[in-house]
Design a protein around this motif. Sequence first.
Motif, PDB file in Angstrom:
ATOM      1  N   TYR D  18      30.594  10.796  53.413  1.00 18.64           N
ATOM      2  CA  TYR D  18      29.312  10.509  54.058  1.00 18.64           C
ATOM      3  C   TYR D  18      28.957  11.575  55.091  1.00 18.64           C
ATOM      4  O   TYR D  18      27.860  12.128  55.094  1.00 18.64           O
ATOM      5  CB  TYR D  18      29.342   9.136  54.736  1.00 18.64           C
ATOM      6  CG  TYR D  18      29.407   7.980  53.777  1.00 18.64           C
ATOM      7  CD1 TYR D  18      28.798   8.039  52.521  1.00 18.64           C
ATOM      8  CD2 TYR D  18      30.069   6.810  54.109  1.00 18.64           C
ATOM      9  CE1 TYR D  18      28.850   6.970  51.651  1.00 18.64           C
ATOM     10  CE2 TYR D  18      30.122   5.735  53.242  1.00 18.64           C
ATOM     11  CZ  TYR D  18      29.514   5.816  52.014  1.00 18.64           C
ATOM     12  OH  TYR D  18      29.568   4.755  51.148  1.00 18.64           O
ATOM     13  N   VAL D  22      25.865  14.427  54.806  1.00 17.80           N
ATOM     14  CA  VAL D  22      24.801  14.533  55.816  1.00 17.80           C
ATOM     15  C   VAL D  22      24.821  15.937  56.425  1.00 17.80           C
ATOM     16  O   VAL D  22      23.768  16.562  56.628  1.00 17.80           O
ATOM     17  CB  VAL D  22      24.975  13.454  56.905  1.00 17.80           C
ATOM     18  CG1 VAL D  22      23.985  13.669  58.046  1.00 17.80           C
ATOM     19  CG2 VAL D  22      24.791  12.067  56.308  1.00 17.80           C
ATOM     20  N   GLU D  55      29.285  13.156  43.259  1.00 19.20           N
ATOM     21  CA  GLU D  55      29.590  12.097  44.211  1.00 19.20           C
ATOM     22  C   GLU D  55      28.391  11.725  45.087  1.00 19.20           C
ATOM     23  O   GLU D  55      28.432  10.729  45.798  1.00 19.20           O
ATOM     24  CB  GLU D  55      30.778  12.508  45.078  1.00 19.20           C
ATOM     25  CG  GLU D  55      31.995  12.819  44.183  1.00 19.20           C
ATOM     26  CD  GLU D  55      33.314  12.564  44.871  1.00 19.20           C
ATOM     27  OE1 GLU D  55      33.337  11.807  45.855  1.00 19.20           O
ATOM     28  OE2 GLU D  55      34.309  13.130  44.398  1.00 19.20           O
ATOM     29  N   VAL D  56      27.356  12.527  45.055  1.00 21.57           N
ATOM     30  CA  VAL D  56      26.142  12.209  45.813  1.00 21.57           C
ATOM     31  C   VAL D  56      24.961  12.317  44.852  1.00 21.57           C
ATOM     32  O   VAL D  56      24.235  13.317  44.846  1.00 21.57           O
ATOM     33  CB  VAL D  56      25.964  13.149  47.017  1.00 21.57           C
ATOM     34  CG1 VAL D  56      24.818  12.666  47.908  1.00 21.57           C
ATOM     35  CG2 VAL D  56      27.238  13.257  47.836  1.00 21.57           C
ATOM     36  N   PRO D  57      24.775  11.292  44.004  1.00 25.89           N
ATOM     37  CA  PRO D  57      23.731  11.389  42.973  1.00 25.89           C
ATOM     38  C   PRO D  57      22.339  11.642  43.560  1.00 25.89           C
ATOM     39  O   PRO D  57      21.487  12.224  42.889  1.00 25.89           O
ATOM     40  CB  PRO D  57      23.788  10.026  42.279  1.00 25.89           C
ATOM     41  CG  PRO D  57      25.109   9.450  42.625  1.00 25.89           C
ATOM     42  CD  PRO D  57      25.498  10.026  43.952  1.00 25.89           C
ATOM     43  N   ALA D  58      22.121  11.239  44.809  1.00 23.92           N
ATOM     44  CA  ALA D  58      20.800  11.446  45.413  1.00 23.92           C
ATOM     45  C   ALA D  58      20.485  12.936  45.572  1.00 23.92           C
ATOM     46  O   ALA D  58      19.317  13.307  45.693  1.00 23.92           O
ATOM     47  CB  ALA D  58      20.718  10.741  46.767  1.00 23.92           C
ATOM     48  N   TYR D  59      21.517  13.774  45.561  1.00 20.66           N
ATOM     49  CA  TYR D  59      21.288  15.218  45.705  1.00 20.66           C
ATOM     50  C   TYR D  59      21.170  15.870  44.321  1.00 20.66           C
ATOM     51  O   TYR D  59      21.710  16.955  44.096  1.00 20.66           O
ATOM     52  CB  TYR D  59      22.455  15.861  46.468  1.00 20.66           C
ATOM     53  CG  TYR D  59      22.563  15.505  47.934  1.00 20.66           C
ATOM     54  CD1 TYR D  59      21.701  14.590  48.546  1.00 20.66           C
ATOM     55  CD2 TYR D  59      23.542  16.093  48.735  1.00 20.66           C
ATOM     56  CE1 TYR D  59      21.824  14.267  49.891  1.00 20.66           C
ATOM     57  CE2 TYR D  59      23.669  15.777  50.087  1.00 20.66           C
ATOM     58  CZ  TYR D  59      22.814  14.856  50.652  1.00 20.66           C
ATOM     59  OH  TYR D  59      22.943  14.543  51.987  1.00 20.66           O
ATOM     60  N   SER D  60      20.450  15.249  43.419  1.00 18.82           N
ATOM     61  CA  SER D  60      20.473  15.717  42.030  1.00 18.82           C
ATOM     62  C   SER D  60      19.788  17.064  41.833  1.00 18.82           C
ATOM     63  O   SER D  60      19.939  17.688  40.792  1.00 18.82           O
ATOM     64  CB  SER D  60      19.869  14.658  41.104  1.00 18.82           C
ATOM     65  OG  SER D  60      18.522  14.439  41.436  1.00 18.82           O
ATOM     66  N   ILE D  62      20.508  19.618  43.663  1.00 19.39           N
ATOM     67  CA  ILE D  62      21.462  20.617  44.161  1.00 19.39           C
ATOM     68  C   ILE D  62      22.518  20.878  43.086  1.00 19.39           C
ATOM     69  O   ILE D  62      23.135  19.936  42.595  1.00 19.39           O
ATOM     70  CB  ILE D  62      22.157  20.099  45.443  1.00 19.39           C
ATOM     71  CG1 ILE D  62      21.141  19.812  46.537  1.00 19.39           C
ATOM     72  CG2 ILE D  62      23.235  21.075  45.915  1.00 19.39           C
ATOM     73  CD1 ILE D  62      20.431  21.029  47.058  1.00 19.39           C
ATOM     74  N   LYS D 192      33.765   6.211  52.460  1.00 19.52           N
ATOM     75  CA  LYS D 192      33.454   5.811  51.089  1.00 19.52           C
ATOM     76  C   LYS D 192      34.581   5.070  50.379  1.00 19.52           C
ATOM     77  O   LYS D 192      34.378   4.541  49.299  1.00 19.52           O
ATOM     78  CB  LYS D 192      33.159   7.071  50.261  1.00 19.52           C
ATOM     79  CG  LYS D 192      31.763   7.609  50.389  1.00 19.52           C
ATOM     80  CD  LYS D 192      31.670   8.950  49.701  1.00 19.52           C
ATOM     81  CE  LYS D 192      30.986   8.870  48.354  1.00 19.52           C
ATOM     82  NZ  LYS D 192      30.730  10.216  47.807  1.00 19.52           N
ATOM     83  N   LYS D 193      35.753   5.069  50.975  1.00 19.67           N
ATOM     84  CA  LYS D 193      36.913   4.496  50.282  1.00 19.67           C
ATOM     85  C   LYS D 193      36.676   3.027  49.924  1.00 19.67           C
ATOM     86  O   LYS D 193      36.221   2.244  50.753  1.00 19.67           O
ATOM     87  CB  LYS D 193      38.139   4.620  51.199  1.00 19.67           C
ATOM     88  CG  LYS D 193      39.467   4.706  50.458  1.00 19.67           C
ATOM     89  CD  LYS D 193      40.612   4.788  51.465  1.00 19.67           C
ATOM     90  CE  LYS D 193      41.725   3.825  51.101  1.00 19.67           C
ATOM     91  NZ  LYS D 193      42.544   3.476  52.267  1.00 19.67           N
TER      92      LYS D 193
END
Lengths: 351, 351, 351, 351
Positions: D18, D22, D55-60, D62, D192-193
């Motif tokens: 996380y 960010v 691991e961060v699908p919102a950053y698709s 990138i 995230k664990k």
Amino acid sequence: MNLEGEQMRVGILGATGYSGAVLFSLLTQHPQITKIDLYGHANREPDRRRSLVDEVPAYSNIHAQLLPFIPQTIMETDDCLFCATPAGITKDLMEPFIAQNFPVIDLSGDYRLKDPLQYKKWYHKEPPAEQLLTKADYGLSEFLNHPKNYIANPGCYATATLLGLAPLVLEKLLEPDSIIVDAKSGVSGAGKKLQPSNQYTFINENAFLYKINEHQHIPEIMQQLHKWDPTIPTIHFTTTLIPVTRGIMATIYAKAAPQISVAKIQEAYLHSYSHSPFVRLRNETFPTIQDVKGSNYCDIGFNYNPQTNVVTVVAVIDNLLKGAAGQAVQNFNKLYGFEETTGLPALPSFP
Amino acid sequence: MNLEGEQMRVGILGATGYSGAVLFSLLTQHPQITKIDLYGHANREPDRRRSLVDEVPAYSNIHAQLLPFIPQTIMETDDCLFCATPAGITKDLMEPFIAQNFPVIDLSGDYRLKDPLQYKKWYHKEPPAEQLLTKADYGLSEFLNHPKNYIANPGCYATATLLGLAPLVLEKLLEPDSIIVDAKSGVSGAGKKLQPSNQYTFINENAFLYKINEHQHIPEIMQQLHKWDPTIPTIHFTTTLIPVTRGIMATIYAKAAPQISVAKIQEAYLHSYSHSPFVRLRNETFPTIQDVKGSNYCDIGFNYNPQTNVVTVVAVIDNLLKGAAGQAVQNFNKLYGFEETTGLPALPSFP
Amino acid sequence: MNLEGEQMRVGILGATGYSGAVLFSLLTQHPQITKIDLYGHANREPDRRRSLVDEVPAYSNIHAQLLPFIPQTIMETDDCLFCATPAGITKDLMEPFIAQNFPVIDLSGDYRLKDPLQYKKWYHKEPPAEQLLTKADYGLSEFLNHPKNYIANPGCYATATLLGLAPLVLEKLLEPDSIIVDAKSGVSGAGKKLQPSNQYTFINENAFLYKINEHQHIPEIMQQLHKWDPTIPTIHFTTTLIPVTRGIMATIYAKAAPQISVAKIQEAYLHSYSHSPFVRLRNETFPTIQDVKGSNYCDIGFNYNPQTNVVTVVAVIDNLLKGAAGQAVQNFNKLYGFEETTGLPALPSFP
Amino acid sequence: MNLEGEQMRVGILGATGYSGAVLFSLLTQHPQITKIDLYGHANREPDRRRSLVDEVPAYSNIHAQLLPFIPQTIMETDDCLFCATPAGITKDLMEPFIAQNFPVIDLSGDYRLKDPLQYKKWYHKEPPAEQLLTKADYGLSEFLNHPKNYIANPGCYATATLLGLAPLVLEKLLEPDSIIVDAKSGVSGAGKKLQPSNQYTFINENAFLYKINEHQHIPEIMQQLHKWDPTIPTIHFTTTLIPVTRGIMATIYAKAAPQISVAKIQEAYLHSYSHSPFVRLRNETFPTIQDVKGSNYCDIGFNYNPQTNVVTVVAVIDNLLKGAAGQAVQNFNKLYGFEETTGLPALPSFP
């Protein structure tokens, strides 16, 4: 109009609502804008100066007072006006600006519909005069070219629905009379006004449909769809409120036209959006609301089920960004020839 | 079987999951039940005695240990067994009970489908033997009469969807190939197992589709619909997770058959449900998830849009009550001839 | 008074608020109550008959109209009245009942404080007459014996705080001038009234303190604490709203008195509560809000930190059950000599 | 070091958590940074190249792969390294960088404590060597001047607590042995664990205390407080998890020193923070978590209650911004002499 590099001064009318406040935040980061003037419209608390921070306590480092709304002064002071007042109120306030062809990005619904009768039917208010309506462009950014000086920014539901449907409608891949949209929305879309349906205890751990067959975004969706394919009779459109603050998910169902294939659908989306920086395509999966939170992206995924012959499209946006203030900035960039992405966040907020 | 007034002793296998824990809570309030035995199935932590409270800390006033799962002992001790173990595990565990025709209410999916091939296709596991499957009744309570001793309790999505569709399908008021279900669900439906898609940071402020065209409740919905109308080819069924703990909303869309009217639809619902204490009809409005939270009710509302010729039906349930433990108790009541509402809450939890 | 076994008829004034609606739900399940009459107080919408379901749509299977509030008729019709009207309004409405010594369980704050000046100071309203106040008992159930006919049900914060503090204060295990309470509450405690601080967009993803040093539950806490130990000068008490619908967590900090030990603390709690069915003690861990959701339990855990010499106590309740309607039923049971747990849920709602 | 205007290339180790995600988002907007390299540490999935978007699908949008972690290569390629790996893992990974005095901003807890025994006691792991610890500066930005090349970024709880306490402790306005901190936190602070305490069904509609007297941020708070006032024996510090994704609220209670006044407290805060762009003071009211969401601000409000002689301070931050990635960027700016606010959002996210 202005060349890139020019520094601009802009005004916001209605910066204390949700869309207006987000708009203010975006414009403070816009590299082409040097000054932002905030205006309060006249018929509300005329004798008292209000500050932005009175209604948006989170902006406590901003010491901006709301200036009185005097159209002529605004046109002399600012290069462009953003208008984030509610439907019904905007109509009269913007007349002087339209009359003088002054640049306006209008986030309300008042100048979206070309047909005054449609406005009257869906908004239950008196429509603007028809000759004023012809001066406005419907600003669905991805399909907006050489805009007029008055841009009517689309509604949040309409943005998600139209971006999801456009490629399939343009390429006639759907049965025209079979389109059903089940749209889910967060609460901020309803604005700040106090009402029972905005209370925490009602929204939390709940979901409910509202404005059955009556949502005022339906006619602007139809107006735009008819531009792309006049044979679509109408669409079936429902809205369900879910317990999130921000976000819209438009889940679109339609029977596939004959000879459809996944490849054809993919091609259609690529064809429409390969040059659109704010549309992100996911061919094999569906996007989530979190994928676009805090960003101007519209993420779109689709699925074709050969057993039911139904194409399912899911389009998600942040209703206050791509569905309101973000698209307004995108349209501002288009109007002035700036790079489309200028001043808009590069990444969604995560987690 | 038993006459009303008789006091019973029942067992629960799998009381530590969400459905099992709710079931335990309901059965402690059931006036016909004097004792509840809890069993843990053998292949998990065999040498350690576990207590219910270890996994459900909120039940800290209950001092019940999980007894070993020995079918013969259970059949000698208890009058009836509730089974709340996961699909795939239930199959073998229940064989001895079926063999001896011992009363079982099974909350899992293992004995719902009559066709072993369908089970294999949707559950990706080996099916039970066909002759065992014939011994089970699919327990959609409102349509269950004179049940066999083995009741396969329906899935949560299936319950909401089938109760919403039944009257319209039975009376052939819909175009058979036009049914689309957009079902929304809370998180507890996915059970207690740790997985990324159950994490708070992923669920909160989000909504997402899952198991596209692959949800294992689709075949049990089709099996039941085909009993009512074999001409329905299939339905289009999607599932969207929304950030609530409990609740399912099945939003059902279908093209109306010719000569439909609002009056005919109303009659169909009244005809099906006028004697069903747990179905509450709302003709002119749609129910919310909160309307049924904590209760065994299925609230149903509908709307007919003549412009699109689409009937919209919304059916809501609490997925752990009417969608699992509540319907299990309702089926238990039907099996033993108790009043259908015995031991079930009279009112939803509000607010 | 009444012997167990007697069937009773009761009234509720104010059943459309959160506490009143929960109270109605509980009383419908109470085995000693055969009939519940609902009353609307006169000064609101006098000429229109309202139904409970108008304001609590989830109770759509209940067809109860609000009867006019005529004290004499109520005293002739019912055996006992529950009053769930707001503070300030209750005062005058209940005068005739007090005058005739008619049994009342009052959920409001109007008759909790013995000292009219305190009422005036904290409620900013005119207090009831002092001689009326002497007719009321403060109904903290666990410490209520042989109650008078008028029971002033405690406030939600006061219940959690007092139950958490009682054993330590009674046995003088704390430094009297060191008590600090950091109380967290869900939103339903603020009632149904529309206000900006109840809006979903404000509550969601937020937490905030309110009524700093001014919460009206402080004086009733002090009144009761002074009964147990007059040497406590005052307590420091803050309230923080957190985004949950139901639940209160009172986190209590105080310096330990000399010669304290964990064993002494444990003994104190056991001594106070070993016969209290609704207090569940956790010596080594702290309870969560979910542990008591939907139940009448108050779960209490404590910790002693020898390094800081601070005792931390955490007491959690469901603010609408043990903090309002649940304790009202518990007090009703005490007043009539019924088993204390009669009609109250045996287990919390999980998950 | 570098002059403003110089363009830099930086690395991030651990960008998929996380805080790391960010941080990546912030650095992409930083005007002094031209390139960001992402590194995956070696002992995890060594043979497979991973992408950030996995691991961060919102950053698709990138398309950044994680490069292998080879310290020498990093020191040759990048100007500065941000390290966002967990405590315990960071220790060894950063040794080569410390040895060569390479600039590092370390978000983990491994180099915050000067005393290795304290690390061992609170982290239950082997501490770094003492001579390495002396090379690191504790990076509470508002009190960091002329930092060393290795900056140990503070923990989120420590940041809110220390910023809230600093002025009062520096000016000796509190009784040293009376400080109690009731800190509330959102869920993202736990990372995230997958763990039961991160599950939606457990967090939603809940609140609970954890790590009683054992939170590993206590020793870094004490280490810093002792720099300001060695007479403080210790503080009492509890952590309560509340159902929000982001945000920390530290509610601080302490007895006032003699001769305190509201004016003196105000002066102390102004004295400490009048030049701190990220501390916003509210003298008469308390801030909410939403006031700082999505920003690097720490908002602080206080109240003095003369009746209890208790000062209450409330400090709120976004745990992933000011409590992690935001403060890391602020420290980066300080290290390189950039304007402190460079690359950080000017306004919180609203609503």
